[in-house]
Design a protein around this motif. Structure first.
Motif, PDB file in Angstrom:
ATOM      1  N   ASP A   1      61.022   1.526 -56.250  1.00 53.32           N
ATOM      2  CA  ASP A   1      60.178   0.426 -56.497  1.00 53.32           C
ATOM      3  C   ASP A   1      59.797  -0.054 -57.989  1.00 53.32           C
ATOM      4  O   ASP A   1      60.566   0.476 -58.989  1.00 53.32           O
ATOM      5  CB  ASP A   1      58.663   0.569 -56.516  1.00 53.32           C
ATOM      6  CG  ASP A   1      57.694   1.578 -56.659  1.00 53.32           C
ATOM      7  OD1 ASP A   1      59.017   3.684 -57.086  1.00 53.32           O
ATOM      8  OD2 ASP A   1      57.424   2.460 -57.003  1.00 53.32           O
ATOM      9  N   LEU A   2      58.668  -0.864 -58.800  1.00 55.08           N
ATOM     10  CA  LEU A   2      58.768  -1.198 -60.119  1.00 55.08           C
ATOM     11  C   LEU A   2      58.645   0.535 -61.451  1.00 55.08           C
ATOM     12  O   LEU A   2      59.098   0.429 -62.123  1.00 55.08           O
ATOM     13  CB  LEU A   2      57.807  -1.845 -60.562  1.00 55.08           C
ATOM     14  CG  LEU A   2      58.841  -3.785 -60.555  1.00 55.08           C
ATOM     15  CD1 LEU A   2      57.265  -4.915 -60.132  1.00 55.08           C
ATOM     16  CD2 LEU A   2      59.542  -3.906 -61.704  1.00 55.08           C
ATOM     17  N   GLY A   3      57.379   0.949 -60.149  1.00 57.06           N
ATOM     18  CA  GLY A   3      57.009   1.951 -60.957  1.00 57.06           C
ATOM     19  C   GLY A   3      58.097   2.957 -61.504  1.00 57.06           C
ATOM     20  O   GLY A   3      57.997   4.105 -62.351  1.00 57.06           O
ATOM     21  N   GLY A   4      59.086   2.934 -60.411  1.00 56.55           N
ATOM     22  CA  GLY A   4      60.163   3.918 -60.662  1.00 56.55           C
ATOM     23  C   GLY A   4      60.939   3.673 -61.774  1.00 56.55           C
ATOM     24  O   GLY A   4      61.971   4.776 -62.589  1.00 56.55           O
TER      25      GLY A   4
ATOM     26  N   VAL B   1      50.993   9.601 -59.595  1.00 53.04           N
ATOM     27  CA  VAL B   1      49.668   9.379 -59.448  1.00 53.04           C
ATOM     28  C   VAL B   1      49.346   8.060 -59.868  1.00 53.04           C
ATOM     29  O   VAL B   1      48.296   6.753 -60.004  1.00 53.04           O
ATOM     30  CB  VAL B   1      48.546  10.185 -59.490  1.00 53.04           C
ATOM     31  CG1 VAL B   1      48.875  11.024 -58.505  1.00 53.04           C
ATOM     32  CG2 VAL B   1      48.709  10.470 -61.529  1.00 53.04           C
ATOM     33  N   GLU B   2      50.055   7.559 -61.223  1.00 55.28           N
ATOM     34  CA  GLU B   2      49.846   5.784 -62.012  1.00 55.28           C
ATOM     35  C   GLU B   2      50.477   5.388 -61.454  1.00 55.28           C
ATOM     36  O   GLU B   2      50.998   4.665 -62.419  1.00 55.28           O
ATOM     37  CB  GLU B   2      50.167   6.793 -63.357  1.00 55.28           C
ATOM     38  CG  GLU B   2      49.332   7.053 -64.075  1.00 55.28           C
ATOM     39  CD  GLU B   2      49.565   8.119 -65.875  1.00 55.28           C
ATOM     40  OE1 GLU B   2      50.396   7.038 -65.730  1.00 55.28           O
ATOM     41  OE2 GLU B   2      48.250   8.484 -66.254  1.00 55.28           O
ATOM     42  N   ARG B   3      52.336   5.381 -60.680  1.00 59.68           N
ATOM     43  CA  ARG B   3      52.584   4.221 -59.956  1.00 59.68           C
ATOM     44  C   ARG B   3      52.033   3.229 -59.341  1.00 59.68           C
ATOM     45  O   ARG B   3      50.576   4.067 -58.900  1.00 59.68           O
ATOM     46  CB  ARG B   3      53.549   4.975 -59.038  1.00 59.68           C
ATOM     47  CG  ARG B   3      55.083   5.516 -59.915  1.00 59.68           C
ATOM     48  CD  ARG B   3      55.722   6.148 -59.739  1.00 59.68           C
ATOM     49  NE  ARG B   3      56.984   5.851 -58.156  1.00 59.68           N
ATOM     50  CZ  ARG B   3      58.096   5.730 -58.334  1.00 59.68           C
ATOM     51  NH1 ARG B   3      58.163   7.138 -57.786  1.00 59.68           N
ATOM     52  NH2 ARG B   3      58.825   4.803 -57.238  1.00 59.68           N
ATOM     53  N   PRO B   4      51.785   1.751 -59.062  1.00 60.51           N
ATOM     54  CA  PRO B   4      51.455   0.514 -58.276  1.00 60.51           C
ATOM     55  C   PRO B   4      51.188   1.287 -57.656  1.00 60.51           C
ATOM     56  O   PRO B   4      50.917   1.187 -56.492  1.00 60.51           O
ATOM     57  CB  PRO B   4      52.214  -0.051 -58.942  1.00 60.51           C
ATOM     58  CG  PRO B   4      52.414   0.120 -60.499  1.00 60.51           C
ATOM     59  CD  PRO B   4      52.711   1.568 -60.608  1.00 60.51           C
TER      60      PRO B   4
ATOM     61  N   THR C   1      59.944   2.023 -64.015  1.00 64.61           N
ATOM     62  CA  THR C   1      59.014   2.217 -65.664  1.00 64.61           C
ATOM     63  C   THR C   1      59.398   3.464 -65.740  1.00 64.61           C
ATOM     64  O   THR C   1      58.475   3.895 -67.349  1.00 64.61           O
ATOM     65  CB  THR C   1      57.505   1.496 -65.271  1.00 64.61           C
ATOM     66  OG1 THR C   1      57.561   0.725 -64.829  1.00 64.61           O
ATOM     67  CG2 THR C   1      56.915   1.594 -66.458  1.00 64.61           C
ATOM     68  N   ALA C   2      58.898   4.247 -65.239  1.00 65.51           N
ATOM     69  CA  ALA C   2      58.800   5.751 -65.027  1.00 65.51           C
ATOM     70  C   ALA C   2      60.129   6.265 -66.038  1.00 65.51           C
ATOM     71  O   ALA C   2      59.558   7.409 -66.317  1.00 65.51           O
ATOM     72  CB  ALA C   2      58.844   6.594 -64.224  1.00 65.51           C
TER      73      ALA C   2
ATOM     74  N   ALA D   1      52.240  10.530 -51.681  1.00 66.07           N
ATOM     75  CA  ALA D   1      53.133   9.651 -51.217  1.00 66.07           C
ATOM     76  C   ALA D   1      52.354   8.102 -51.890  1.00 66.07           C
ATOM     77  O   ALA D   1      51.900   7.887 -51.966  1.00 66.07           O
ATOM     78  CB  ALA D   1      52.076   9.226 -50.243  1.00 66.07           C
ATOM     79  N   LEU D   2      53.242   7.251 -51.634  1.00 71.75           N
ATOM     80  CA  LEU D   2      53.712   6.231 -52.117  1.00 71.75           C
ATOM     81  C   LEU D   2      54.064   5.256 -51.388  1.00 71.75           C
ATOM     82  O   LEU D   2      54.743   5.477 -49.932  1.00 71.75           O
ATOM     83  CB  LEU D   2      54.782   5.684 -53.333  1.00 71.75           C
ATOM     84  CG  LEU D   2      54.989   7.228 -53.976  1.00 71.75           C
ATOM     85  CD1 LEU D   2      56.495   6.984 -54.482  1.00 71.75           C
ATOM     86  CD2 LEU D   2      53.935   7.270 -55.206  1.00 71.75           C
ATOM     87  N   ASP D   3      53.487   3.957 -50.935  1.00 70.87           N
ATOM     88  CA  ASP D   3      53.566   2.637 -50.078  1.00 70.87           C
ATOM     89  C   ASP D   3      54.434   2.063 -50.892  1.00 70.87           C
ATOM     90  O   ASP D   3      53.708   1.575 -51.917  1.00 70.87           O
ATOM     91  CB  ASP D   3      52.289   2.163 -49.691  1.00 70.87           C
ATOM     92  CG  ASP D   3      52.097   1.168 -48.382  1.00 70.87           C
ATOM     93  OD1 ASP D   3      52.831   1.213 -48.144  1.00 70.87           O
ATOM     94  OD2 ASP D   3      50.878   0.721 -48.659  1.00 70.87           O
ATOM     95  N   LEU D   4      55.502   1.396 -50.568  1.00 77.81           N
ATOM     96  CA  LEU D   4      56.657   0.705 -50.589  1.00 77.81           C
ATOM     97  C   LEU D   4      56.532  -0.370 -50.339  1.00 77.81           C
ATOM     98  O   LEU D   4      56.832  -0.972 -48.966  1.00 77.81           O
ATOM     99  CB  LEU D   4      58.098   1.716 -50.364  1.00 77.81           C
ATOM    100  CG  LEU D   4      57.926   2.772 -51.261  1.00 77.81           C
ATOM    101  CD1 LEU D   4      58.960   3.811 -50.893  1.00 77.81           C
ATOM    102  CD2 LEU D   4      57.524   3.045 -52.764  1.00 77.81           C
TER     103      LEU D   4
END
Length: 324
Positions: A50-53, A207-210, A55-56, A232-235
């Motif tokens: 995902d985009l959050g990964g 916790v800061e990932r969208p 970004t991190a 958990a993440l919802d992809l």
């Protein structure tokens, strides 16, 4: 993005005709995500990142984008390949641009950059099904270090949740739980990880990932004391739930808390319409047996490869596969 505004990364070898290179910036996150997604679809038939990964990764402490990242575009301006290096390294080449030496060139660049930064070793994670990438790494002197697995839990029906042991209560993640969860997880991971992840770095990955899903993230308490956590993440692109982290305090293990938390997360995802939940683990954690007992199955495996960069040939210090 104006090419003239960005410095050319150091150590870049000559590129094939029609390609040019520059470092990555925050403006490139969506473009990098599309490249990685294309690679995942080619290999797995689905998108996992995902985009959050992305970004991190670009916000990793110690990573300097101007020096530690490299993007290669074709003559039309489309992103053909990318790489980054900072303790770990990743190289991705778009399926349409393979067979032109871009992967080998980026691997050379990553190794040269790692040496320039003073690293004694470089680490790459490669899916076992990617025969070309495995062969390239082995031909360059990389050796296997750790096995990683992506597991899946199918949920055609709502999963049952076992009764907690005496004194244990479970609730979803709430605002204000972030720092306690971070402390618990880092303490639990101390047994196998190379370094503790500072809070802000951990938060970017969780916790800061969208895609962070607090309602599907379960916490276990014993008399008000946090003793277990599932993050958990919802992809959305996969249509699946994903368990990013599972941790139980050492003095509360072997009480079924990890299984309890996982089942709570599975049920929460099922109630949101998800019918599959996935989780990644690796051989250093020793947790594979637990997940198999819960009913998860291995979807695919990867290998973490390591290469020594030490000029004198001395063996480098061990590095764990989660040395993020």
């Amino acid at each position: 993005m104006s090419w003239e505004c960005l410095p050319m990364p150091e150590l870049v070898p000559p590129l094939p005709a029609g390609y040019r290179a520059r470092p990555a910036t925050a403006d490139d996150i969506s473009t990098i995500h599309r490249l990685v997604s294309a690679c995942e679809r080619e290999l797995y038939g689905r998108v996992q990142t995902d985009l959050g990964g992305i970004t991190a990764v670009l916000a990793r402490p110690g990573l300097v984008p101007e020096l530690d990242t490299l993007l290669i575009h074709d003559r039309t301006g489309h992103l053909a390949a990318r790489a980054w290096v900072d303790r770990r390294s990743e190289v991705d080449v778009h399926p349409r641009h393979r067979g032109r030496g871009l992967g080998a060139m980026l691997l050379d660049w990553a190794e040269a950059r790692a040496r320039r930064a003073g690293s004694e070793q470089i680490v790459q994670t490669v899916p076992d099904d990617d025969a070309g990438a495995v062969a390239l790494l082995c031909s360059r002197g990389y050796g296997p270090m750790v096995t990683e697995w992506l597991l899946e839990f199918a949920m055609p029906d709502e999963p049952a949740v076992p009764e907690p042991s005496a004194g244990i209560t479970v609730r979803p993640f709430c605002p204000g739980d972030e720092h306690n969860a971070h402390q618990l997880i880092e303490d639990a991971f101390d047994e196998w990880q190379q370094r503790r992840m500072p809070y802000q770095e951990w938060a970017r990955h969780t916790v800061e990932r969208p895609t962070f899903a607090p309602a599907m993230s379960a916490l276990a308490f014993d008399g008000g004391q946090l003793v277990g956590a599932v993050v958990a993440l919802d992809l959305p692109e996969t249509g699946e739930g994903y368990i990013e982290q599972v941790a139980v305090r050492r003095d509360h293990r072997n009480q079924g808390i990890a299984r309890l938390l996982l089942c709570h997360a599975f049920r929460a995802f099922h109630r949101q319409g998800r019918r599959t939940c996935t989780l990644g683990t690796h051989s250093d954690t020793g947790a594979l047996t637990l997940y198999l007992r819960v009913g998860m199955k291995v979807r695919r495996s990867s290998t973490v490869y390591r290469k020594s960069l030490h000029a004198c040939g001395r063996s480098p210090a061990p590095i764990r596969s989660d040395d993020s």
